[in-house]
Design a protein around this motif. Structure first.
Motif, short mmCIF file in Angstrom:
data_model
loop_
_atom_site.label_atom_id
_atom_site.label_comp_id
_atom_site.label_asym_id
_atom_site.label_seq_id
_atom_site.Cartn_x
_atom_site.Cartn_y
_atom_site.Cartn_z
N GLY A 133 0.78 -1.23 0.00
CA GLY A 133 0.00 0.00 0.00
C GLY A 133 0.81 1.27 0.00
N ASN A 185 -3.79 -2.47 1.58
CA ASN A 185 -4.36 -1.53 0.63
C ASN A 185 -3.87 -0.11 0.90
OD1 ASN A 185 -5.96 -3.17 -1.06
ND2 ASN A 185 -7.58 -3.27 0.47
N LEU A 188 -11.92 2.80 -0.93
CA LEU A 188 -10.95 2.05 -1.72
C LEU A 188 -10.81 2.57 -3.15
CD1 LEU A 188 -9.05 -0.25 -1.13
CD2 LEU A 188 -10.75 -1.86 -1.99
N TYR A 206 -9.97 -2.65 -6.91
CA TYR A 206 -10.93 -2.36 -5.85
C TYR A 206 -12.32 -2.93 -6.13
CZ TYR A 206 -12.09 1.53 -9.03
OH TYR A 206 -12.42 2.29 -10.12
N GLY A 229 -9.15 -5.15 -3.44
CA GLY A 229 -7.82 -4.56 -3.56
C GLY A 229 -6.73 -5.60 -3.39
N TYR A 230 -5.63 -5.17 -2.78
CA TYR A 230 -4.49 -6.06 -2.61
C TYR A 230 -4.73 -7.15 -1.57
CZ TYR A 230 -2.02 -2.32 -5.11
OH TYR A 230 -1.63 -1.39 -6.04
#
Length: 245
Positions: A32, A102, A108, A126, A137-138
């Motif tokens: 992030g 994230n 997001l 997202y 997200g991640y």
């Protein structure tokens, strides 16, 4: 299939262990952090010609498995219901809580503002899970699992876990089932194959023949080497060396 049931996707002839492929990621971005991915190992999957950065960047993320797999259970000849699966809680705790974060923002979509999806993705990061915003997200489980690359060209990754509810409280009951698969992930150009695997676990873990075969072969080779070394030792022990004369 009673008890815990797991759905895997299995890929053949997909070499995730290629050196350039393994390095093609930005761990700082996946945490992030605001980084310049031009200075990362993500090339050529860093930015688009107009300069917009990719999020996430790199070849691993770009090639993420994106088939959609659903399973229907036929109650009778006319009625079928979808089998409930869990999409989150499938990745390693250390990956979910330590290695992936994230970007920080009030929501997001704004956190990923100024970036765009990788070329082979159909939606931005997202929106990976439109039903659960905590799985986006991640920190999306499907994404995290894919980013843990395999050492072998044939491997399988966890896709879903059975949600024990209603008719499926004890597992998958006997009967007729139908798979509904949306084909997005190409394998023909790789001369590879893909399969869906349903599996359960026992007290000793999942059903995987690889470790059993590997241990059996290693044990047999070790025993054979022991016999050969013992025979050589017994044969040479009877002979005097030059220094013993």
């Amino acid at each position: 299939m009673l008890g815990d049931v797991f759905m895997y996707y299995r890929l053949q002839n997909f070499y995730q262990n290629h050196r350039r492929y393994v390095l093609s990621r930005s761990d700082a971005q996946l945490l992030g952090q605001d980084v310049n991915i031009q200075n990362s190992n993500c090339a050529p999957f860093t930015t688009y010609p107009n300069g917009t950065p990719m999020a996430p960047c790199g070849a691993i993320a770009n090639s993420m498995f994106n088939d959609s797999i659903q399973l229907s259970y036929h109650l009778n000849s006319y009625t079928a219901i979808q089998v409930p699966w869990l999409k989150s809680g499938n990745s390693w705790w250390s990956d979910k809580n330590v290695k992936f974060r994230n970007p920080t923002s009030y929501n997001l979509s704004s956190a990923f503002a100024g970036t765009t999806r990788p070329p082979y993705w159909q939606k931005p990061a997202y929106l990976l899970d439109e039903e659960d915003e905590r799985n986006n997200g991640y920190i999306n489980d499907d994404f995290i699992i894919w980013m843990r690359v395999s050492a072998f060209p044939t491997f399988r990754n966890l896709y879903r876990r059975l949600h024990h509810t209603n008719q499926f409280a004890d597992g998958l009951p006997a009967g007729n089932y139908t798979f509904h698969i949306t084909y997005n992930f190409p394998v023909t150009k790789l001369k590879g194959k893909k399969q869906v695997v349903l599996s359960t676990i026992t007290w000793s873990g999942g059903s995987n023949l690889f470790l059993g075969i590997a241990y059996t072969v290693s044990g047999a080779v070790t025993v054979l080497a022991g016999f050969i070394i013992t025979a050589i030792h017994l044969k040479l022990r009877k002979k005097k060396t030059y220094f013993q004369r």
